[in-house]
Design a protein around this motif. Structure first.
Motif, mmCIF file in Angstrom:
data_model
loop_
_atom_site.group_PDB
_atom_site.id
_atom_site.type_symbol
_atom_site.label_atom_id
_atom_site.label_comp_id
_atom_site.label_asym_id
_atom_site.label_seq_id
_atom_site.Cartn_x
_atom_site.Cartn_y
_atom_site.Cartn_z
ATOM 1 N N PHE A 115 0.860 -1.385 -0.125
ATOM 2 C CA PHE A 115 0.190 -0.108 -0.034
ATOM 3 C C PHE A 115 0.859 1.277 0.100
ATOM 4 N N ALA A 126 -4.334 -1.184 -3.903
ATOM 5 C CA ALA A 126 -3.939 -2.094 -2.755
ATOM 6 C C ALA A 126 -4.888 -3.393 -2.874
ATOM 7 N N LEU A 145 -6.687 -3.088 4.509
ATOM 8 C CA LEU A 145 -5.609 -2.390 4.277
ATOM 9 C C LEU A 145 -5.333 -1.826 5.720
#
Length: 658
Positions: free
Chosen positions: A148, A176, A184
């Motif tokens: 990310f 992502a 995430l």
């Protein structure tokens, strides 16, 4: 750094600041004690008691620096400088904080733990800048951050001591590989020392942005752009889309899209900060008779399932991770006629072999469409060069393709991009080890093809599916005085060429090949003269774009071949010198050693491709990158290898002796 004397915190600064600026630490302490006494000993004591290590961390984060002066701490925490200095002194006495005299400031303070961690991983977050600095990162941390965050820079030269600077950009959040924002955020928390609410909220906001516009197919067959709200349609779509992108409004949140402008709509909204979800009904194409005959690994099954759900995407994984097999499984699952685009004739032939090896497809159903052959079949493999030519439009128009597969997907921003109208109605699958272009146009890949789908490189290394290569940058000195002088008197592009062709590299290549004489080796070069010189000096074949196709194919075959049962029977080739023709797509599973002798001015992707020639399911894997010491090649080498480091690959550096 801000000097203590520059602060103007009420009466405490009258005596304290003057003393701090003009005297040593002890004098500053005397003045501070005096000022604190004037203000009230008990008040200062209370302030020190309330001042915790966590509060000091808050001040550092607000200052966005790893160290701070007393005046900076006071300003960030809204207290007097005298109280801040006393509180910091108390933390120093407890061993929680260290102090240091520096040239530009009388005293700076930093958490003691940071000093204790000098030989371990350290993670420092700057949430307002959305940056993360990691010293001595573990493989786990690099792998998590690569999901990310974007690797901006590295510092340090000694092996194992590098610092990494990551930045979380909005496009990193959009791409992502998580099912939702919670996944995430969980990955982010796993590497940061504590939670940062502001950063997490920004990430959630970016995740929401990626789900505010969608394209879908109306029951009457036309394409509709739908916004999550009326304001988004009016303030974003209407302002960023051209008149010919939309045919007519349908409602306050929906509009009829010009089907030829689908790619343009997606790109315009992406540039405006709103990637578009594509939920249209795509062409399936006429059926093709093909079934997979190879068992997929777990992560390959996940790739295929994710693609079938999204109907577009880019399989991202290191060479050797089985992207081609996963693509064949996808072709079988979609079940429609397929066009496969590749960068070279060699790769077209290789694709044909892979299809026959891993599926039940009839050989008569596979067509090759390139400079030597013009066959259009249910599964057609064509080169990007041919596909981009207007006179070969029949390639796109002759069949109702259900799937377009882009191998080495970074080539998509070549002339093939002009075919966006034809491509956008199909299932679109990209394959790439590193879908990055130095021009920063990776958004073209994602908007024209789809989002990245792929396993973490580290996961494949840890699971043993792909051998993690050992990468070493070797800084080679000038040993030829004439060559050194010629380099010193040159400039610009000529300097780069001379550094690349440093004659000392020939002996270094010879040394490395001798040190690993039991390994199949590829030597990569940028300049043809250098390639010929190395090949002549070592007595090995040289393959370039000028090598006839038949001879090139034969040399690659002999390189792959293990030879006969005895040395006298062996006809295989153990080493090849190759130009850029070897960068992409050529499957050389026997390549256990790669030596990059030149070509360091190329892209990060090129560096990954060359290193990736050794990434295979089994056996050792070594990559040596030769850079002329004291030249721009040092920077180029570090830039290319930085991209590999982002993928979790360890990179070490060595200075070759004079």
């Amino acid at each position: 750094m801000t000097d203590d004397t520059g602060d103007t915190d009420t009466a405490a600064g009258d005596a304290s600041d003057s003393a701090a600026g003009d005297a040593s630490d002890s004098a500053a302490g005397d003045a501070s004690d005096s000022a604190a006494g004037d203000a009230s000993d008990s008040a200062a004591g209370d302030a020190a008691e309330d001042f915790s290590l966590d509060r000091f961390h808050e001040a550092l984060e607000a200052e966005e620096r790893p160290v701070a002066t007393a005046s900076e701490v006071a300003r960030r925490l809204g207290t007097s400088q005298a109280a801040a200095r006393d509180a910091l002194a108390a933390l120093v006495d407890r061993g929680d904080v260290d102090r240091l005299d520096v040239e530009s400031d009388p005293v700076v303070f930093f958490p003691t733990d940071w000093g204790r961690l000098a030989t371990r991983e350290r993670v420092v977050a700057f949430p307002d800048r959305r940056e993360i600095v990691v010293d001595r990162p573990t493989q786990f941390t690099r792998a998590r951050l690569s999901q990310f965050a974007h690797l901006v820079d590295t510092t340090g030269t000694d092996p194992g001591t590098r610092g990494y600077l990551y930045r979380i950009r909005q496009e990193d959040v959009w791409a992502a590989p998580f099912e939702d924002a919670d996944g995430l955020i969980a990955s982010l928390r796993s590497v940061l020392p504590r939670r940062f609410e502001h950063l997490e909220e920004w990430i959630r906001d970016q995740w929401r942005r990626a789900h505010r516009f969608r394209l879908y197919t109306h029951e009457d067959g036309y394409v509709v752009l739908q916004a999550a709200s009326e304001s988004l349609m009016g303030n974003v779509a209407d302002q960023h889309l051209d008149d010919d992108h939309l045919r007519a409004p349908i409602s306050e949140t929906e509009a009829w899209v010009n089907e030829d402008a689908v790619a343009a709509v997606k790109r315009a909204l992406y540039d405006a900060g709103y990637p578009v979800e594509d939920d249209r009904d795509l062409d399936v194409g006429d059926p093709v008779d093909i079934d997979l005959t190879t068992d997929l690994r777990g992560y390959q099954e996940t790739w295929v399932e994710t693609f079938l759900d999204a109907r577009s995407g880019v399989y991202v994984g290191p060479p050797g991770s089985g992207k081609t097999v996963a693509a064949i499984a996808t072709i079988a699952a979609v079940g429609g006629e397929t066009l496969i685009l590749v960068p070279s004739r060699e790769l077209a032939g290789q694709w044909r072999e892979e299809l026959l090896e891993h599926s039940t497809i009839d050989p008569a159903d596979i067509g090759l469409y390139h400079g030597g052959r013009k066959e259009i079949r249910p599964v057609t493999i064509a080169t990007y060069q041919i596909a981009g030519m207007d006179r070969h439009r029949a390639l796109f128009d002759s069949r109702k393709w259900g799937l377009i597969c882009f191998d080495e997907a970074h080539h998509i921003s070549s002339p093939v991009y002009s075919r966006t109208a034809e491509l956008q109605t199909k299932h679109r699958l990209g394959l790439s080890a590193t879908p990055v272009r130095e021009t920063g146009s990776e958004e073209e890949i994602y908007t024209l093809i789809g989002r990245p789908i792929g396993a973490d490189w580290d996961e494949l290394f840890e699971a043993g599916f792909v051998q993690e290569p050992e990468v070493e940058i070797r800084y080679v000195p000038w040993r030829d005085e004439m060559a050194r002088n010629e380099y010193a008197s040159a400039d610009g592009r000529e300097r780069r060429r001379l550094a690349a062709e440093n004659p000392a590299k020939i002996e270094e290549v010879r040394y490395l090949l001798a040190a690993h004489r039991d390994k199949k080796a590829l030597v990569f070069i940028e300049y043809l003269d250098q390639g010929e010189a190395i090949a002549d000096a070592l007595g090995v074949p040289f393959i370039s774009g000028e090598t006839p196709h038949r001879e090139r194919a034969e040399l690659f075959r002999r390189f792959r071949d293990d030879g006969g049962e005895s040395d006298s029977d062996r006809d295989d080739v153990d080493a090849l010198v190759v130009s850029r023709v070897g960068d992409e797509g050529i499957d050389l599973p026997n390549a256990e050693l790669a030596i990059v002798a030149s070509g360091l001015g190329g892209s990060r992707r090129q560096g990954s491709q060359r290193a990736g020639r050794t990434m295979r399911p089994a056996g050792s894997a070594l990559v040596y990158v030769l850079a002329t010491r004291g030249s721009s090649e040092e920077e180029f080498a570090q830039r290319q290898m930085r991209h590999l480091a982002r993928k979790g690959i360890r990179v070490r550096e060595t200075n070759v002796a004079e």
